[in-house]
Scaffold this motif. Structure first.
Motif, PDB file in Angstrom:
ATOM      1  N   ASN A 151      20.077  43.230  39.781  1.00 43.86           N
ATOM      2  CA  ASN A 151      20.217  43.488  41.217  1.00 43.86           C
ATOM      3  C   ASN A 151      21.454  42.813  41.796  1.00 43.86           C
ATOM      4  OD1 ASN A 151      17.956  45.151  41.335  1.00 43.86           O
ATOM      5  ND2 ASN A 151      16.587  43.433  41.679  1.00 43.86           N
TER       6      ASN A 151
ATOM      7  N   GLY B 234      21.094  51.676  41.466  1.00 41.11           N
ATOM      8  CA  GLY B 234      20.069  51.703  40.427  1.00 41.11           C
ATOM      9  C   GLY B 234      20.647  51.740  39.033  1.00 41.11           C
TER      10      GLY B 234
ATOM     11  N   SER C 164      21.033  51.792  33.302  1.00 42.20           N
ATOM     12  CA  SER C 164      19.943  51.741  34.277  1.00 42.20           C
ATOM     13  C   SER C 164      19.315  50.355  34.276  1.00 42.20           C
ATOM     14  CB  SER C 164      18.871  52.771  33.927  1.00 42.20           C
ATOM     15  OG  SER C 164      18.221  52.389  32.719  1.00 42.20           O
ATOM     16  N   GLN C 165      18.543  50.080  35.304  1.00 38.33           N
ATOM     17  CA  GLN C 165      17.870  48.785  35.379  1.00 38.33           C
ATOM     18  C   GLN C 165      16.948  48.590  34.184  1.00 38.33           C
ATOM     19  OE1 GLN C 165      15.956  47.803  39.085  1.00 38.33           O
ATOM     20  NE2 GLN C 165      14.668  46.276  38.134  1.00 38.33           N
TER      21      GLN C 165
END
Length: 103
Positions: A35, A43, A84-85
Motif C-alpha cells: 500500500n 491495486g 497485484s497486491q
C-alpha cells in the motif's frame, strides 16, 4: 517513504517496519508495504514504482543481493510489467521464507 522494503533483516529475521507491530504477521507487513508503494492506489505496482521504493526504502541484505530487477521479476513471473497486491504479498512472503531457510 519510510520503512524497510523487505521485512527481513540482514540476519534474515523479521524486521519491524515503521508503523508496523513487531508481532504483525509477514503477510500483513507485506500488505502494508504494498500500500505504501502503490502511490496511485491502482491495486497494482509497476516496475518503476517498485524500483523507486526499492531504492528509497532501505531493503535488507537478501533483497539488496538480489537487486530490484531480480526481485521484481520474481514477483512478476509472466513479465506483465505490474504486480497485484496478492502476487506481491505471496511473492515477498515466499522470498522472506527462502532467506530465512537459507535456500
Amino acid at each position: 517513504m519510510v520503512g524497510g522494503i523487505s521485512g527481513v533483516s540482514g540476519g534474515y529475521g523479521i524486521q519491524t517496519m515503521a508503523g508496523a507491530s513487531a508481532r504483525m504477521p509477514p503477510e500483513a507487513k507485506m500488505t502494508s508495504l504494498f500500500n505504501k508503494i502503490d502511490t496511485s492506489g491502482s491495486g497494482s505496482i509497476s516496475k518503476s514504482q517498485f524500483v523507486r521504493a526499492f531504492n528509497t526504502m532501505r531493503p535488507t541484505a537478501g533483497f539488496r543481493a538480489m537487486g530490484a530487477d531480480a526481485v521484481f521479476s520474481a514477483l512478476d513471473p509472466y513479465n506483465s510489467g505490474s504486480v497485484s497486491q496478492s502476487n506481491f504479498v505471496s511473492g515477498m512472503t515466499s522470498l522472506m521464507a527462502q532467506f530465512r531457510s537459507g535456500s
